[in-house]
Design a protein around this motif. Structure first.
Motif, PDB file in Angstrom:
ATOM      1  N   SER A 127      12.202   6.729   4.525  1.00  0.00           N
ATOM      2  CA  SER A 127      12.486   6.256   5.884  1.00  0.00           C
ATOM      3  C   SER A 127      11.323   5.422   6.418  1.00  0.00           C
ATOM      4  O   SER A 127      11.525   4.490   7.176  1.00  0.00           O
ATOM      5  N   LEU A 128      10.097   5.728   5.962  1.00  0.00           N
ATOM      6  CA  LEU A 128       8.966   4.888   6.373  1.00  0.00           C
ATOM      7  C   LEU A 128       9.078   3.506   5.727  1.00  0.00           C
ATOM      8  O   LEU A 128       8.810   2.480   6.364  1.00  0.00           O
TER       9      LEU A 128
ATOM     10  N   ASP B  41       8.479   8.702   0.996  1.00  0.00           N
ATOM     11  CA  ASP B  41       9.033   8.750   2.348  1.00  0.00           C
ATOM     12  C   ASP B  41       9.846   7.472   2.560  1.00  0.00           C
ATOM     13  O   ASP B  41       9.349   6.486   3.083  1.00  0.00           O
TER      14      ASP B  41
ATOM     15  N   GLU C 222      11.804   2.028   4.992  1.00  0.00           N
ATOM     16  CA  GLU C 222      12.840   1.308   5.734  1.00  0.00           C
ATOM     17  C   GLU C 222      12.304   0.738   7.048  1.00  0.00           C
ATOM     18  O   GLU C 222      12.621  -0.383   7.422  1.00  0.00           O
TER      19      GLU C 222
ATOM     20  N   SER D 295       0.834  -1.205   0.000  1.00  0.00           N
ATOM     21  CA  SER D 295       0.000   0.000   0.000  1.00  0.00           C
ATOM     22  C   SER D 295       0.865   1.250   0.000  1.00  0.00           C
ATOM     23  O   SER D 295       0.554   2.233  -0.675  1.00  0.00           O
ATOM     24  N   LEU D 296       1.948   1.176   0.770  1.00  0.00           N
ATOM     25  CA  LEU D 296       2.845   2.325   0.837  1.00  0.00           C
ATOM     26  C   LEU D 296       3.468   2.590  -0.534  1.00  0.00           C
ATOM     27  O   LEU D 296       3.527   3.739  -0.991  1.00  0.00           O
TER      28      LEU D 296
ATOM     29  N   GLN E 235       5.252  11.446  -3.688  1.00  0.00           N
ATOM     30  CA  GLN E 235       6.190  11.693  -2.576  1.00  0.00           C
ATOM     31  C   GLN E 235       6.679  10.370  -2.027  1.00  0.00           C
ATOM     32  O   GLN E 235       5.887   9.473  -1.761  1.00  0.00           O
TER      33      GLN E 235
END
Lengths: 360, 211
Positions: free
Chosen positions: A178-179, A176, A181, A164-165, A174
């Motif tokens: 670090s999310l 992200d 990771e 989903s991310l 965008q």
């Protein structure tokens, strides 16, 4: 020892309200096509796995025109009687209880009643996609090890979050990272656990399947079974790093234990491409019989065995051979469906085991 | 349901939108209001509408407040260097009821769950990080639900804090609330994961005995 003594079905599939007594060790279930033989087996499957063997949705197991169903089994487990009840409420909520004590999570029940199903559709285990074989492996390992099921659930959930991310990255533009990771850090331990358990288990299981196959086929064939996983070649964190760019583009996770498979080959060819129907069936039985053996070893009592229409396309000799394996050499309770009552009765009488016969 | 008055029907429909309220309960509530003095009912609706329009969210911790700063943040008796991070306002109320916590809060407004379309930007994580930089925070206590999403959120914030330049002289202590067997619970019925976690994070008995 595990035995189902009786089964009461309410609004389950084609049964509006019926009780079946099944105190014998071997139970034959006979009747014409469409009369509900398989439905009876599926009710037992519900008691073992809290879900249907055939359908993902509980609603499809409700009798037509009704809402909700109830399956109640009088079970004897290690000499102690207990009552297992699976209820689908009118609002679609499912409940499962043992002696009136409801489970918070259905996963806690898996493995209590070990069970092996052999059904005609199972041929897809051999010929179908890798998902079928993972499902088989996961179902078996979950019955053996509750920790495996927990980790598999975690892995699946985190994987869904990750995918989903990746999709939301593509939609919003965008990234992200670090999310991503952080989610990878959650994915890795669960994935490694699942992989290691599968690897460890298959080392002894696959040779057992091969052995069972040669036993059934009674001929020497060059059969190879091996575990195929990207994690065999590299560490999971490394794999995730390597496919990250690809994952970002394709918006899904290209590597991990969710892509594992059991490769089966004969000679140098893929088994599913060249095997005859008889060979496929023999390998299917080999897988299931090996599963039965493993469950028996781990649980210290034999699993329930549900045989659905397995005699179709088998000659007399093979039927006798198979029945001897599952009814004489195996001491667990066996449920067998057949359209031909005379044939099944004759075969069981020949074996000399005490059996019950349910005529539908 | 048949109504002889559309005014009544509208009122019932509005009540039935509330969580846990069905049509029948809604009708009971409306009929009750109908029996009341018109002034009382007017007062009731005014309280509701003022609550919604005038309530504010604390600029510091995002808890509900009457002014710019909530009563917890404004209380000088509380240790402002200790921040308890919670998902929503209900969690603040739950922890306050224990009367065991004397620090301040930070309400995230949810947890990270891409599956539900919730990313870090929808939450008050940026504000939290600024807050830690600005205030002399000594300890962060994560009091999030023990779910995968809760863990994701904890790791994410921890990672963000790790990379943020810290002006603090003292290192920030980051903790989470304990997880394990519920008080008064039975081992037999605890699921394996909880039990395994409880074993891993076992406590010395002298710390365990409640005082």
């Amino acid at each position: 020892m595990l035995r189902i003594e009786s089964l009461a079905l309410l609004q389950f599939k084609n049964y509006s309200d019926r009780v079946f007594k099944t105190p014998e060790r071997v139970i034959g279930i006979c009747g014409l096509n469409g009369i509900g033989k398989t439905n009876l087996l599926d009710a037992i499957h519900y008691l073992c796995f809290t879900k249907s063997y055939f359908s993902r949705q509980d609603a499809t197991s409700v009798q037509q025109g009704k809402t909700g169903f109830r399956i109640e089994g009088q079970v004897v487990l290690q000499d102690k009687p207990e009552k297992a009840v699976c209820v689908l409420r009118e609002n679609g909520k499912k409940e499962f209880s043992i002696n009136g004590q409801a489970y918070d999570k259905f996963s806690q029940h898996i493995g209590r009643y070990p069970c092996v199903v052999i059904a005609p559709d199972d041929a897809s285990l051999i010929t179908g996609s890798s998902e079928e074989r993972r499902k088989f492996l996961d179902s078996l390992l979950s019955q053996l090890d509750a920790g495996y099921l927990q980790q598999l659930i975690v892995y699946t959930k985190v994987l869904q979050q990750r995918n989903s991310l990746l999709k939301s990255f593509a939609e919003t533009g965008q990234k992200d990272l670090s999310l991503l990771e952080v989610i990878d850090q959650q994915l890795i331990p669960a994935g490694e656990y699942v992989f290691n358990k599968r690897k460890e288990f298959l080392v002894s299981f696959l040779p057992a399947v091969k052995h069972a196959y040669l036993d059934i086929a009674r001929q020497q064939e060059e059969l190879h079974l091996f575990y195929e996983s990207e994690l065999l070649r590299a560490e999971f964190p490394e794999l995730l790093r390597a496919t990250r760019q690809k994952d970002l583009l394709s918006q899904r996770t290209a590597t991990g234990p969710h892509r594992d498979d059991i490769e089966i080959s004969m000679g140098k060819m893929l088994f599913r491409n060249i095997a005859s129907q008889g060979q496929r069936k023999s390998l299917l039985f080999a897988l299931k019989l090996a599963e039965m053996d493993v469950l028996q070893q781990e649980k210290h009592f034999p699993p329930l065995l549900l045989l659905d229409d397995v005699f179709e396309k088998l000659d007399e000799e093979r039927i006798a051979n198979l029945l001897e394996k599952v009814c004489i050499k195996n001491e667990g309770q066996v449920f067998i469906t057949d359209t031909n009552k005379e044939r099944l009765t004759l075969q069981l009488e020949k074996l000399g085991v005490a059996f019950g016969m349910i005529g539908l | 349901m048949q109504f002889s008055s559309s005014l009544l029907e509208n009122a019932v429909n509005e009540f039935a939108k509330l969580p846990g309220i069905g049509k029948k309960t809604a009708l009971r509530l409306v009929l009750h209001l109908l029996k009341q003095d018109p002034g009382d009912v007017h007062h009731f609706s005014e309280v509701m509408s003022r609550m919604r329009s005038e309530i504010k969210f604390c600029q510091r911790c995002f808890n509900v407040a009457d002014g710019d700063i909530c009563s917890i943040c404004a209380n000088s008796m509380r240790k402002s260097e200790m921040i308890c991070i919670v998902e929503n306002i209900r969690d603040v109320i739950a922890i306050e009821s224990t009367q065991q916590f004397n620090g301040v809060y930070h309400v995230l407004g949810g947890v990270i769950s891409p599956l539900d379309g919730i990313g870090p930007d929808q939450l008050t994580i940026e504000a939290l990080i600024h807050r830690i930089e600005k205030e002399q925070t000594a300890e962060l206590i994560f009091a999030l639900n023990p779910t995968i999403q809760g863990d994701t959120t904890i790791y994410y914030i921890q990672k963000k804090l790790g990379t943020a330049p810290s002006a603090n002289a003292t290192p920030l202590r980051i903790t989470t609330i304990a997880r394990g067997i519920a008080f008064g619970g039975e081992l037999e019925y605890a699921d394996e994961m909880t039990l395994a976690r409880s074993l891993q994070n076992r406590l010395p008995v002298d710390k365990y005995v409640s005082r």
